[in-house]
Design an enzyme around this catalytic site. Structure first.
Site, PDB file in Angstrom:
ATOM      1  N   THR A   6      -7.646  -1.921  -1.152  1.00 14.95           N
ATOM      2  CA  THR A   6      -6.693  -2.567  -0.261  1.00 14.95           C
ATOM      3  C   THR A   6      -7.345  -3.844   0.259  1.00 14.95           C
ATOM      4  O   THR A   6      -8.530  -4.075   0.040  1.00 14.95           O
ATOM      5  CB  THR A   6      -6.348  -1.702   0.976  1.00 14.95           C
ATOM      6  OG1 THR A   6      -7.563  -1.420   1.655  1.00 14.95           O
ATOM      7  CG2 THR A   6      -5.653  -0.427   0.604  1.00 14.95           C
ATOM      8  N   GLY A  14       0.798  -1.226   0.000  1.00 13.49           N
ATOM      9  CA  GLY A  14       0.000   0.000   0.000  1.00 13.49           C
ATOM     10  C   GLY A  14       0.827   1.271   0.000  1.00 13.49           C
ATOM     11  O   GLY A  14       1.857   1.373  -0.695  1.00 13.49           O
ATOM     12  N   TYR A  47     -17.345   5.462   8.113  1.00 15.79           N
ATOM     13  CA  TYR A  47     -15.921   5.789   8.128  1.00 15.79           C
ATOM     14  C   TYR A  47     -15.627   6.991   9.032  1.00 15.79           C
ATOM     15  O   TYR A  47     -15.302   6.829  10.204  1.00 15.79           O
ATOM     16  CB  TYR A  47     -15.346   5.977   6.698  1.00 15.79           C
ATOM     17  CG  TYR A  47     -13.850   5.843   6.759  1.00 15.79           C
ATOM     18  CD1 TYR A  47     -13.228   4.630   6.521  1.00 15.79           C
ATOM     19  CD2 TYR A  47     -13.056   6.912   7.189  1.00 15.79           C
ATOM     20  CE1 TYR A  47     -11.852   4.486   6.678  1.00 15.79           C
ATOM     21  CE2 TYR A  47     -11.681   6.777   7.344  1.00 15.79           C
ATOM     22  CZ  TYR A  47     -11.091   5.573   7.087  1.00 15.79           C
ATOM     23  OH  TYR A  47      -9.740   5.431   7.262  1.00 15.79           O
ATOM     24  N   GLU A  65       4.666  -9.449   8.196  1.00 10.96           N
ATOM     25  CA  GLU A  65       4.209 -10.298   7.095  1.00 10.96           C
ATOM     26  C   GLU A  65       4.555 -11.751   7.369  1.00 10.96           C
ATOM     27  O   GLU A  65       5.497 -12.043   8.098  1.00 10.96           O
ATOM     28  CB  GLU A  65       4.886  -9.857   5.784  1.00 10.96           C
ATOM     29  CG  GLU A  65       4.621  -8.413   5.387  1.00 10.96           C
ATOM     30  CD  GLU A  65       3.181  -8.158   4.956  1.00 10.96           C
ATOM     31  OE1 GLU A  65       2.445  -9.131   4.683  1.00 10.96           O
ATOM     32  OE2 GLU A  65       2.788  -6.974   4.886  1.00 10.96           O
TER      33      GLU A  65
HETATM   34  P1  NAD Z   1      -1.743  -1.774   3.931  1.00 10.26           P
HETATM   35  O1  NAD Z   1      -2.565  -2.806   4.577  1.00 10.26           O
HETATM   36  O2  NAD Z   1      -1.479  -1.888   2.468  1.00 10.26           O
HETATM   37  O3  NAD Z   1      -0.302  -1.664   4.662  1.00 10.26           O
HETATM   38  C1  NAD Z   1      -0.184  -1.752   6.042  1.00 10.26           C
HETATM   39  C2  NAD Z   1       1.253  -1.976   6.425  1.00 10.26           C
HETATM   40  O4  NAD Z   1       1.301  -2.076   7.856  1.00 10.26           O
HETATM   41  C3  NAD Z   1       1.891  -3.261   5.882  1.00 10.26           C
HETATM   42  O5  NAD Z   1       3.240  -3.009   5.561  1.00 10.26           O
HETATM   43  C4  NAD Z   1       1.834  -4.200   7.076  1.00 10.26           C
HETATM   44  O6  NAD Z   1       2.829  -5.225   7.074  1.00 10.26           O
HETATM   45  C5  NAD Z   1       2.072  -3.232   8.194  1.00 10.26           C
HETATM   46  N1  NAD Z   1       1.639  -3.711   9.505  1.00 10.26           N
HETATM   47  C6  NAD Z   1       0.391  -4.011   9.936  1.00 10.26           C
HETATM   48  N2  NAD Z   1       0.425  -4.378  11.237  1.00 10.26           N
HETATM   49  C7  NAD Z   1       1.725  -4.298  11.632  1.00 10.26           C
HETATM   50  C8  NAD Z   1       2.412  -4.543  12.847  1.00 10.26           C
HETATM   51  N3  NAD Z   1       1.786  -4.943  13.939  1.00 10.26           N
HETATM   52  N4  NAD Z   1       3.748  -4.381  12.849  1.00 10.26           N
HETATM   53  C9  NAD Z   1       4.439  -3.983  11.748  1.00 10.26           C
HETATM   54  N5  NAD Z   1       3.832  -3.704  10.585  1.00 10.26           N
HETATM   55  C10 NAD Z   1       2.491  -3.873  10.523  1.00 10.26           C
HETATM   56  O7  NAD Z   1      -2.415  -0.374   4.287  1.00 10.26           O
HETATM   57  P2  NAD Z   1      -2.622   0.996   3.476  1.00 10.26           P
HETATM   58  O8  NAD Z   1      -3.939   0.926   2.779  1.00 10.26           O
HETATM   59  O9  NAD Z   1      -1.420   1.362   2.714  1.00 10.26           O
HETATM   60  O10 NAD Z   1      -2.824   1.992   4.703  1.00 10.26           O
HETATM   61  C11 NAD Z   1      -1.744   2.670   5.295  1.00 10.26           C
HETATM   62  C12 NAD Z   1      -2.288   3.917   5.988  1.00 10.26           C
HETATM   63  O11 NAD Z   1      -2.914   4.756   5.002  1.00 10.26           O
HETATM   64  C13 NAD Z   1      -3.369   3.606   7.028  1.00 10.26           C
HETATM   65  O12 NAD Z   1      -3.248   4.507   8.087  1.00 10.26           O
HETATM   66  C14 NAD Z   1      -4.653   3.878   6.267  1.00 10.26           C
HETATM   67  O13 NAD Z   1      -5.734   4.198   7.101  1.00 10.26           O
HETATM   68  C15 NAD Z   1      -4.226   5.068   5.431  1.00 10.26           C
HETATM   69  N6  NAD Z   1      -5.083   5.319   4.259  1.00 10.26           N
HETATM   70  C16 NAD Z   1      -5.432   4.305   3.417  1.00 10.26           C
HETATM   71  C17 NAD Z   1      -6.267   4.571   2.349  1.00 10.26           C
HETATM   72  C18 NAD Z   1      -6.692   3.473   1.406  1.00 10.26           C
HETATM   73  O14 NAD Z   1      -7.659   3.635   0.680  1.00 10.26           O
HETATM   74  N7  NAD Z   1      -5.983   2.376   1.390  1.00 10.26           N
HETATM   75  C19 NAD Z   1      -6.723   5.884   2.099  1.00 10.26           C
HETATM   76  C20 NAD Z   1      -6.286   6.911   2.951  1.00 10.26           C
HETATM   77  C21 NAD Z   1      -5.465   6.617   4.035  1.00 10.26           C
END
Ligand code: NAD
Length: 388
Positions: free
Chosen positions: A275, A51, A234, A74
């Site tokens: 996602t 992401g 949300y 992971e």
């Molecule tokens: P994602 O699920 O693709 O990535 C999450 C990451 O966090 C991964 O690298 C995962 O390995 C890591 N992770 C999770 N738990 C963990 C832990 N305990 N220890 C270490 N690493 C851990 O998520 P994303 O969609 O890229 O979201 C990232 C941020 O962006 C979040 O705060 C999300 O709310 C925000 N966001 C997402 C979107 C969307 O549409 N995807 C939109 C706006 C904001």
């Protein structure tokens, strides 16, 4: 091993190493094609394997030429079982970084723990010495708080009212209706505990104490607001409370870092993307499928890497749109009035019969598959691949 997609309840249980590697390479090429960025020299990315975090790591290394330390959680592949997509993404990132002569260190473990924070600090000391950028991009359903040892679980629920909505089952392509009951107080506070700002603050405190942050360090975490149709589930729901807490933490860290190191902290409100989490909230899937169609038709569509490439170029010498609460608005195109009006119109008239034509169901599905390394052009899925 020959790996095929195994999907249960909108969750894909397998991942393809070569497909994931090709997707990482695509992100690297995208950033390189846009030219170098005069930015970070050494970055710590917390949540760097998929992401937004992965895209930040790619932009840091292959845009700015930075050393990167990536932290993620992971499942590794075994002889008989494929690992999670982020495991393969991180392996390929390290391979590409090494080939480009860039320092990279990947740490797989629980970022919420004190132990992992210390491991990251050691990696910084052994590598670049200090970091000038810290990206906090964790998305998790659970967190063990190292202070009380309790495991907290986040929920996605409305607050104070039921949420009834039309929604989309992305696998069958059918419009369904969904109803969720309001959260109880404990579910709200638990969600804030997992996805709010407490752990971001703990990271910054630990990094400051270890003296591994450079003068003028920047740190950013990611938030989301979204449209009216998903507001009750949300932004006005449990996750919205966590995002408010994250944003408030950003302001506190900003004053802390500006006093200590002339640094800064801010949250960025990013665009909605496909996602693994979004796929299990059917109302959000419906919104995203329609949004993608509208944004693609208008030539405004962006994926993770397009968003983060623009974010990095804006952060370093360019311009970033900032709202009156000090948040960077990378969702500027998504929230444009003409885009939202078009989404609303389709939202109200979508049926099982016309959803295929009115939304980007196909694009949604292919993003979902490619996130797991499947349906990636040029990959031979009949070929035996190593899962380790
Ligand atoms: P994602 O699920 O693709 O990535 C999450 C990451 O966090 C991964 O690298 C995962 O390995 C890591 N992770 C999770 N738990 C963990 C832990 N305990 N220890 C270490 N690493 C851990 O998520 P994303 O969609 O890229 O979201 C990232 C941020 O962006 C979040 O705060 C999300 O709310 C925000 N966001 C997402 C979107 C969307 O549409 N995807 C939109 C706006 C904001």
């Amino acid at each position: 091993m020959i790996i095929s997609p195994r999907i249960r309840n909108n969750i894909c249980l397998t991942a393809h190493p070569s497909g994931c590697a090709a997707e990482v390479k695509k992100q690297i090429d995208f950033v390189k094609n846009n030219g170098p960025i005069e930015g970070t020299k050494s970055a710590l990315i917390i949540g760097s394997s998929t992401g937004y975090g992965l895209a930040c790591r790619v932009a840091s290394a292959f845009g700015c030429g930075a050393s990167t330390i990536g932290v993620f959680f992971e499942k590794e592949g075994t002889e008989t079982r494929p690992g999670t997509p982020g495991y393969y993404n991180s392996k390929s990132f390290d391979t590409e970084a090494a080939a480009a002569g860039l320092f990279s260190r990947s740490i797989n473990g629980d970022a919420f723990s004190d132990e992992l924070k210390q491991k990251a600090i050691t990696a910084i000391k052994e590598g670049p010495g200090k970091v000038d950028l810290v990206i906090y991009s964790l998305a998790s359903g659970v967190r063990v708080d190292p202070v009380d040892g309790i495991m907290y679980r986040s929920t996605l629920k409305p607050i104070g009212t039921d949420y009834k909505s039309r929604a989309l089952d992305t696998m069958s392509g059918k419009i369904i209706s969904m109803a969720i009951e309001p959260a109880v107080e404990e579910e709200i506070s638990n969600t804030v505990k997992v996805m709010g700002g407490e752990d971001w603050q703990r990271w910054i405190d630990a990094l400051l104490e270890a003296d591994v942050l450079s003068e003028g360090v920047k740190t950013s975490a990611f938030s989301y607001i979204g449209p009216e149709v998903t507001r009750p589930i949300y932004r006005n729901g449990t996750i919205g409370r966590a995002k408010e807490d994250l944003e408030a933490t950003g302001h506190r860290i900003n004053s802390q870092l500006s006093k200590k190191l002339g640094g800064s902290a801010f949250t960025s409100v990013n665009k909605a993307l496909v996602t693994r989490a979004a796929a299990v909230i059917p109302a959000i899937s419906l919104y995203i499928s329609i949004l993608f169609k509208v944004m693609k038709d208008k030539g405004l569509h962006e994926g993770c890497i397009e968003q983060m490439d623009r974010f990095f170029r804006g952060m370093y010498g360019g311009e970033l749109e900032v709202d009156n609460e000090g948040r960077v608005r990378m969702d500027d195109l998504e929230m444009r009035a003409d885009v939202q009006d078009a989404v609303n119109e389709i939202w109200n008239k979508a049926t099982d019969e016309n959803i295929e034509e009115l939304s980007d169901l196909r694009g949604y599905h292919s993003d979902f598959m490619q996130m797991h390394g499947f349906e990636v052009p040029g990959i031979d899925y009949d070929e035996d691949v190593k899962t380790l």
